[in-house]
Design an enzyme around this catalytic site. Structure first.
Site, PDB file in Angstrom:
ATOM      1  N   ASP A  60      -2.448  -1.650  -5.486  1.00 25.69           N
ATOM      2  CA  ASP A  60      -2.954  -0.469  -4.780  1.00 25.69           C
ATOM      3  C   ASP A  60      -3.525   0.511  -5.801  1.00 25.69           C
ATOM      4  O   ASP A  60      -2.791   1.009  -6.655  1.00 25.69           O
ATOM      5  CB  ASP A  60      -1.826   0.189  -3.991  1.00 25.69           C
ATOM      6  CG  ASP A  60      -2.286   1.375  -3.159  1.00 25.69           C
ATOM      7  OD1 ASP A  60      -3.473   1.762  -3.262  1.00 25.69           O
ATOM      8  OD2 ASP A  60      -1.465   1.925  -2.417  1.00 25.69           O
ATOM      9  N   LEU A 104       0.830  -1.199   0.000  1.00 20.93           N
ATOM     10  CA  LEU A 104       0.000   0.000   0.000  1.00 20.93           C
ATOM     11  C   LEU A 104       0.865   1.250   0.000  1.00 20.93           C
ATOM     12  O   LEU A 104       2.025   1.212   0.417  1.00 20.93           O
ATOM     13  CB  LEU A 104      -0.922   0.003   1.226  1.00 20.93           C
ATOM     14  CG  LEU A 104      -1.901  -1.174   1.313  1.00 20.93           C
ATOM     15  CD1 LEU A 104      -2.659  -1.124   2.629  1.00 20.93           C
ATOM     16  CD2 LEU A 104      -2.855  -1.163   0.133  1.00 20.93           C
ATOM     17  N   CYS A 105       0.276   2.349  -0.427  1.00 24.05           N
ATOM     18  CA  CYS A 105       0.941   3.648  -0.478  1.00 24.05           C
ATOM     19  C   CYS A 105       1.569   3.951   0.892  1.00 24.05           C
ATOM     20  O   CYS A 105       0.921   3.728   1.915  1.00 24.05           O
ATOM     21  CB  CYS A 105      -0.095   4.716  -0.835  1.00 24.05           C
ATOM     22  SG  CYS A 105       0.582   6.361  -1.028  1.00 24.05           S
ATOM     23  N   PRO A 106       2.803   4.395   0.942  1.00 22.56           N
ATOM     24  CA  PRO A 106       3.665   4.853  -0.144  1.00 22.56           C
ATOM     25  C   PRO A 106       4.664   3.800  -0.641  1.00 22.56           C
ATOM     26  O   PRO A 106       5.550   4.131  -1.432  1.00 22.56           O
ATOM     27  CB  PRO A 106       4.421   6.007   0.489  1.00 22.56           C
ATOM     28  CG  PRO A 106       4.641   5.540   1.905  1.00 22.56           C
ATOM     29  CD  PRO A 106       3.371   4.764   2.245  1.00 22.56           C
ATOM     30  N   GLU A 107       4.551   2.560  -0.186  1.00 21.05           N
ATOM     31  CA  GLU A 107       5.557   1.541  -0.510  1.00 21.05           C
ATOM     32  C   GLU A 107       5.800   1.323  -2.005  1.00 21.05           C
ATOM     33  O   GLU A 107       6.959   1.275  -2.427  1.00 21.05           O
ATOM     34  CB  GLU A 107       5.222   0.216   0.166  1.00 21.05           C
ATOM     35  CG  GLU A 107       5.441   0.234   1.661  1.00 21.05           C
ATOM     36  CD  GLU A 107       5.070  -1.082   2.296  1.00 21.05           C
ATOM     37  OE1 GLU A 107       5.987  -1.756   2.786  1.00 21.05           O
ATOM     38  OE2 GLU A 107       3.872  -1.430   2.284  1.00 21.05           O
TER      39      GLU A 107
END
Length: 78
Positions: free
Chosen positions: A40, A13-16
Site C-alpha cells: 500500500d 490497504l490502509c489502515p490495516e
C-alpha cells in the site's frame, strides 16, 4: 539489515498495515527490530508518522517496484 520479527502486510490497504504494525510492535522488546513488507503506497506516509508519534525509530525504508520495506526499532521503555 538484521531484524527480529517480520510483518508481511502485502495486499492490505490502509489502515490495516498500521494496525497490524501496532500489534506487532507490542510483542517486541525494546531495541528489537521489525521488518515490514507492504504494498500500500500510503504506508510511505503512515509508517514514518506512526514511528514519530510513538517514539519508535525508523532505521531504513526501501522500495522495490510496488513493494515497500521498513525496518523499525522498538523504543526503549521510558
Amino acid at each position: 539489515m538484521e531484524y527480529t520479527a517480520l510483518l508481511d502486510a502485502t495486499g492490505l490497504l490502509c489502515p490495516e498495515p498500521v494496525m497490524m504494525l501496532h500489534a506487532e510492535m507490542r510483542k517486541l522488546s525494546a531495541q528489537e527490530v521489525l521488518k515490514v513488507i507492504a504494498t500500500d503506497p500510503s504506508t510511505t506516509r503512515d509508517i514514518p508518522k506512526f514511528c514519530q508519534f510513538l517514539g519508535h525509530r525508523l532505521l531504513d525504508q526501501a522500495q522495490d517496484g510496488e513493494t515497500y520495506f521498513y525496518w523499525i526499532e522498538k523504543k526503549q521503555k521510558a
